[in-house]
Design a protein around this motif. Structure first.
Motif, PDB file in Angstrom:
ATOM      1  N   THR A   1       0.562  -1.224  -0.126  1.00 47.88           N
ATOM      2  CA  THR A   1       0.147   0.172   0.007  1.00 47.88           C
ATOM      3  C   THR A   1       1.194   1.386   0.345  1.00 47.88           C
ATOM      4  N   LYS A   2       0.156   2.490   0.102  1.00 48.28           N
ATOM      5  CA  LYS A   2       1.032   3.615   0.139  1.00 48.28           C
ATOM      6  C   LYS A   2       1.344   3.717   1.059  1.00 48.28           C
ATOM      7  N   MET A   3       2.440   4.790   1.679  1.00 50.00           N
ATOM      8  CA  MET A   3       3.663   5.568   2.319  1.00 50.00           C
ATOM      9  C   MET A   3       2.425   5.905   3.563  1.00 50.00           C
ATOM     10  N   PHE A   4       0.984   6.689   3.300  1.00 48.77           N
ATOM     11  CA  PHE A   4       0.198   6.711   4.637  1.00 48.77           C
ATOM     12  C   PHE A   4      -1.365   6.837   4.055  1.00 48.77           C
ATOM     13  N   CYS A   5      -1.783   5.462   3.307  1.00 47.91           N
ATOM     14  CA  CYS A   5      -3.248   4.743   3.524  1.00 47.91           C
ATOM     15  C   CYS A   5      -2.994   3.732   3.238  1.00 47.91           C
ATOM     16  N   ASP A   6      -3.962   3.406   2.895  1.00 44.56           N
ATOM     17  CA  ASP A   6      -4.050   1.896   2.620  1.00 44.56           C
ATOM     18  C   ASP A   6      -4.924   1.832   1.112  1.00 44.56           C
ATOM     19  N   SER A   7      -4.480   2.533   0.220  1.00 43.26           N
ATOM     20  CA  SER A   7      -4.518   2.737  -1.590  1.00 43.26           C
ATOM     21  C   SER A   7      -3.458   1.576  -2.186  1.00 43.26           C
ATOM     22  N   ARG A   8      -4.258   0.995  -3.045  1.00 46.69           N
ATOM     23  CA  ARG A   8      -2.671   0.141  -3.681  1.00 46.69           C
ATOM     24  C   ARG A   8      -1.234   0.813  -4.323  1.00 46.69           C
TER      25      ARG A   8
ATOM     26  N   ASN B   1      -6.420   3.386  -7.855  1.00 43.86           N
ATOM     27  CA  ASN B   1      -5.397   3.923  -6.696  1.00 43.86           C
ATOM     28  C   ASN B   1      -5.347   5.318  -5.687  1.00 43.86           C
ATOM     29  N   VAL B   2      -6.910   5.412  -5.802  1.00 44.31           N
ATOM     30  CA  VAL B   2      -6.835   6.632  -4.284  1.00 44.31           C
ATOM     31  C   VAL B   2      -7.527   6.222  -3.283  1.00 44.31           C
ATOM     32  N   CYS B   3      -7.546   7.481  -2.985  1.00 44.91           N
ATOM     33  CA  CYS B   3      -8.712   7.385  -1.441  1.00 44.91           C
ATOM     34  C   CYS B   3      -8.958   8.334  -0.901  1.00 44.91           C
ATOM     35  N   PRO B   4      -9.758   8.837  -0.023  1.00 44.14           N
ATOM     36  CA  PRO B   4      -9.851  10.578   1.138  1.00 44.14           C
ATOM     37  C   PRO B   4      -8.360  10.746   1.272  1.00 44.14           C
ATOM     38  N   VAL B   5      -7.675   9.818   1.506  1.00 48.54           N
ATOM     39  CA  VAL B   5      -5.989  10.462   1.773  1.00 48.54           C
ATOM     40  C   VAL B   5      -5.326  10.676   1.081  1.00 48.54           C
ATOM     41  N   CYS B   6      -5.146   9.979   0.420  1.00 51.54           N
ATOM     42  CA  CYS B   6      -3.824  10.275  -0.954  1.00 51.54           C
ATOM     43  C   CYS B   6      -4.840  11.304  -1.400  1.00 51.54           C
ATOM     44  N   MET B   7      -5.760  11.504  -1.342  1.00 51.00           N
ATOM     45  CA  MET B   7      -6.920  12.953  -2.370  1.00 51.00           C
ATOM     46  C   MET B   7      -6.880  13.715  -1.472  1.00 51.00           C
TER      47      MET B   7
HETATM   48 ZN   LIG Z   1      -5.211   6.633  -0.586  1.00 47.86          ZN
END
Ligand SMILES: [Zn+2]
Length: 471
Positions: A18-25, A36-42
């Motif tokens: 997963t990414k550095m600070f969230c669970d996106s792939r 591969n996005v989520c509210p954290v990395c957006m």
């Molecule tokens: Zn994310």
């Protein structure tokens, strides 16, 4: 008279689930944008980052491998700047307390290695800008070397060694062509009095060759500029692959103020209090490192340094060679012969085919081929033909050699008779040989092969001729 000084800054994406600070792939191979996005990395309001343990572990392994100092205390900082590829308006990076300080790789001193998040990827086309956030938040290693690299070759060697290290550690694929590893070079040339020159930053170097060529080009350009009375200006330059030259991109307006401050949404890292990150645990988990492997090959099989380096230059080669060595039951002489074959003949075959396919080549079959050569059942010519078929179609080398009539006669008595006949006839060559003419021996071997109707192994014939003449 003009001494170049080069420093490198390398960014490499780390391989994590997963990414550095969230669970996106974290999937660099994803081709569909914004998957591969989520509210954290957006950077949606109210979301909170969580540190990726795997990324930190990769960093500590890298730091330990290069002999750097692992921080007892580390933290993340916000690096503020505005750009469409950075949704939060800041990048989470490290400033005052990087994970690793110091270390050395390929003879180049390392200043620091820190962990941060990658930016999104923007594309500009047809008057529009598109942003793909798949890459936003992927763990990114930044490594900075001391400005001590004297020439382009050293820089290239360092960059290749770093890629090999990252791959060996499983920390990243580090393909330059795919942007998984990005290299920037800071290049300056001191004047005749030894005063440091103005440094120029070169970006867009997406192959090892372009790293080397851009540095060589810059050294030449800056030297010529100074010699003609001109002045080097502080700027960022790009590399034009087609023209093989650097070009002006933008002037550096002093150092940007990123307003760094500690990231308040992340916990501080007291690394020495985390058992799985203890120096002993990290060290114990390291695989054999590239330079250790090279030293082992050179020592255990008495290989030339260059050959050992060739075998270790990719993990595929080294894995294949290790498998061959195991199949040869650690018989030193045969393993050295196998190394020689991989470095010369197999490398030649792969060069012609345009790709190396070690994964498709059966190590056991290759080992058998080596055994056939060593036991003189195959001549070097016969071995070449067998190897080609082995690479193209696979199969059993002995069966291949038999099918193509490449197995050599081992009937010692028949060969000895042939040698005796030749020596009785070729009295002049025999005399010349006795007088110390090496060419005469080659001539006799040739005659011997003819007498044996091509079934004789030159090495065996040579031994037999010497034996017979020694009597
Ligand atoms: Zn994310």
């Amino acid at each position: 008279m003009y001494r170049p000084t080069i420093g490198l800054e390398v960014h490499a994406e780390l391989k994590t689930r997963t990414k550095m600070f969230c669970d996106s792939r974290n999937d660099p191979d994803e081709t569909r944008p914004n998957i591969n996005v989520c509210p954290v990395c957006m950077a949606h309001p109210g979301t909170l980052p969580v540190i990726n343990r795997e990324a930190v572990r990769h960093m500590l392994r890298i730091g330990t491998a290069i002999g750097g100092t692992i921080a007892d205390f580390s933290e993340f900082d916000r690096k503020s700047y505005f750009y469409p590829d950075i949704p939060k308006g800041y990048q989470i990076s490290q400033y005052k307390h990087p994970l690793i300080v110091g270390g050395e790789l390929a003879g180049v001193a390392i200043t620091r290695v820190h962990l941060e998040e990658d930016t999104a990827r923007s594309t500009h086309a047809g008057g529009k800008s598109l942003v793909d956030f798949n890459r936003a938040g992927i763990p990114l290693m930044e490594l900075v070397t001391e400005p001590m690299i004297p020439d382009a070759e050293t820089a290239g060697r360092f960059a290749r060694e770093l890629q090999l290290l990252l791959r060996t550690l499983g920390a990243g694929k580090a393909n330059l062509e795919k942007g998984e590893m990005r290299i920037e070079a800071n290049i300056s040339v001191s004047d005749k009095e030894g005063v440091y020159g103005t440094k120029v930053e070169v970006k867009n170097l997406n192959s090892f060759r372009s790293v080397e060529r851009a540095i060589a080009y810059e050294i030449k350009r800056q030297t010529a500029l100074i010699e003609s009375g001109g002045k080097v200006v502080q700027e960022t330059r790009g590399w034009n692959e087609a023209k093989q030259e650097t070009f002006h991109q933008r002037f550096k307006e002093g150092s940007a103020d990123y307003r760094y401050f500690p990231e308040p949404d992340l916990p501080k890292l007291y690394l020495k209090d985390i058992p799985e990150f203890s120096p002993e645990t990290i060290r114990a988990g390291l695989p054999e490192l590239p330079w250790e492997r090279r030293a082992r090959y050179a020592k255990a099989y008495a290989l030339k340094e260059a050959d050992a380096a060739y075998l270790c230059a990719t993990t595929e080669r080294a894995t294949f060679f290790d498998a061959v060595a195991t199949a040869l039951k650690n018989k030193k002489k045969r393993i050295a012969l196998a190394a020689n074959y991989i470095v010369s003949d197999l490398a030649g075959v792969y060069a012609k085919r345009g790709s190396e396919e070690y994964a498709q080549l059966n190590a056991g079959a290759f080992a058998k081929l080596i055994t056939l050569i060593d036991s003189r059942h195959l001549s070097s010519r016969g071995a070449k033909d067998t190897l080609l078929i082995l690479v193209e179609k696979g199969g059993d080398p002995e069966a291949i050699a038999k099918e193509h009539g490449l197995i050599q006669s081992h009937d010692a008595e028949a060969l000895r008779d042939a040698v005796k006949r030749v020596l009785a006839l070729e009295t002049k060559a025999v005399e010349e040989y006795r007088a110390g003419k090496e060419a005469a021996l080659q001539y006799l071997i040739g005659k011997g092969m003819k007498a044996a109707k091509g079934a004789g192994n030159p090495a065996i014939l040579k031994d037999l001729i010497r034996e017979e003449l020694g009597k």
